[in-house]
Each structure stands twice: as C-alpha cells, then as structure tokens.
Design a protein around this motif. Sequence first.
Motif: not given
Length: 283
Positions: A250-269
């Motif tokens: 699994t690998q999600l495309d998160i472009k929409k979340a970044k655009k609409l929510l002005k959000w991006a994951p902050k934590w590295s694994m």
Amino acid sequence: MFSVIISGSDGFIGKHLISKLSQKKIKLIKMGKNFGDIAKYNTWKKLPKANVLVHLAAKTFVPESWKKPKLFYNSNVTGTKLALQYCKKHNAKIIFLSSYMYGNTKKLPTDEKNKIVVNNPLAMTKKKAEKLCKTYAKRYKIKTIILRPSNVFGPNQKNHWLVPDMIKKIKKKEITVNNLNIKRDMIFVDDLVDAIIKCINLDYNFEVINVGSGKTHSIKSIIKTLQEITNKKIFITSKNLIRKNEIMKTQLDIKKAKKLLKWAPKWSMKKALKYTIKKKRIY
C-alpha cells in the motif's frame, strides 16, 4: 460555543485527538463506550446539539471481521447511519474515518479516484458506510468529509496491531512474521490527528481524502529500524506465508490532503517508532 462530538473518544485515535483538541477553545463532547451502543437509536438521542461530529467509533481489526461480520455491520454500517441521522437532525458536519479501500491495486501511489476493492468484511462495511455518507450529503446537504487513512500506529495502541506487536517481540529478541516483503503505508497517529483537526474547519460539501505518509515500508525495513533504535540483535523468522486476500503493498497518494487541508505528515518512521517505543502517554 463551537462544539465537537468525538465518537469513539476512548479509543486509540480518539484519546490522541481529545488530547490535542483539549488545548483549543471548543466544547468537546466525549462519546465513549460507556455512553452506549452506537448501533442503537437511543444512544444518539442522548447527545446534545453540536457543530461537528468526528465519527471514529467502529470495529477495525480485519481478522476479527471474518469471525464477527454481524458485529462489524452493526457497528460500522448501522452506527454510521445513526450518526448521519443525528447530523441531519442538528445540521452538523460529519468527519467520517473510513479505512484503506483499494485492495491490491496496481496503481501506486493510489489516489482517491482509484476503484474500491472489497476483500474482507471490514472493507465491505466501510464501503457501505461511505455510500451512506455520500447519500446523506447529496440528499440532505450534510457537510461530509471522509478520511481514508493508511495503517495507523503510535503510543498506547493495542498489542494485536503491527507495530506494538513487533515492539513487544523485540523485547524478547525474537520476531516471527508471515512475510517480510509485505509493504505498508504507515501513518503516525499524531499526523492523522492533525489531519482530522484540519477537517473541522474545512468548508466543503463532500470530499473523500487519503491520509497517509505517502511512502511504503516493508515489514523487513520496519524491523531493521526497530533494531537500530533499540540497538538489539534480533532473531527474525519468516514463514513466507501469504494470507488469503492479503494486500501486498500500500502507498497512498496524499496530494489532495496536502492541497485541501494544507497538511503534510511531520513524523518520519524512525522518529515515530522511537517515540512509540518509549510508551510515553500523551493523554
């Protein structure tokens, strides 16, 4: 005062969400297990009017869904229908936490337009719940955000989930897995909670949004990272098994979340695993 109901407030994600929302100037209404069965009308009838319902309450463990499909249907489908009826009555917005819905897709990273694939009872109930959300949004003009998270992990998660199970086994210096090559998009709970909070003020009529790291990690690489963090030599055994209907990557495309929510994951694994190992309670 602006008010938010959190169903499943005493669950893993719910507790982390409550911890962050408690720092904001909003009225929180906690709807935990003691509040009542979400699949019963009288439970929802007790709730006061609120501006937003964050609907987290659900059954989510895939292996259990095969054993108790009726229980999953009642919780995830009937419970969501009653949640939507509450929102209709009080003109409340709903943020519905769905699940990974794309099966063994060939399109990676996978965006929200990808075909939904049902390969277990849990996915079936989430698909039906999503359909209900879309119907109520269209027919009754209920503002609706559906979030599709990848595999969530973090402090205080129950031991039967992937990461806490590995951490428990690492302490014994021995890990046995079905297959080291299975890959998952993993999202730290703090990043997911940030995305949920961003949705509270998102002014859209209906949206479906992926929330993940946008990266994929093999079981082998996760174990290797845990070894580095703990500085322990671990005996690893792979059964080289693939369960029926197993999703291999699994690998999600998160472009929409970044655009609409002005959000991006902050934590590295690595940073997230290190924090999780400490088992520091943040609620």
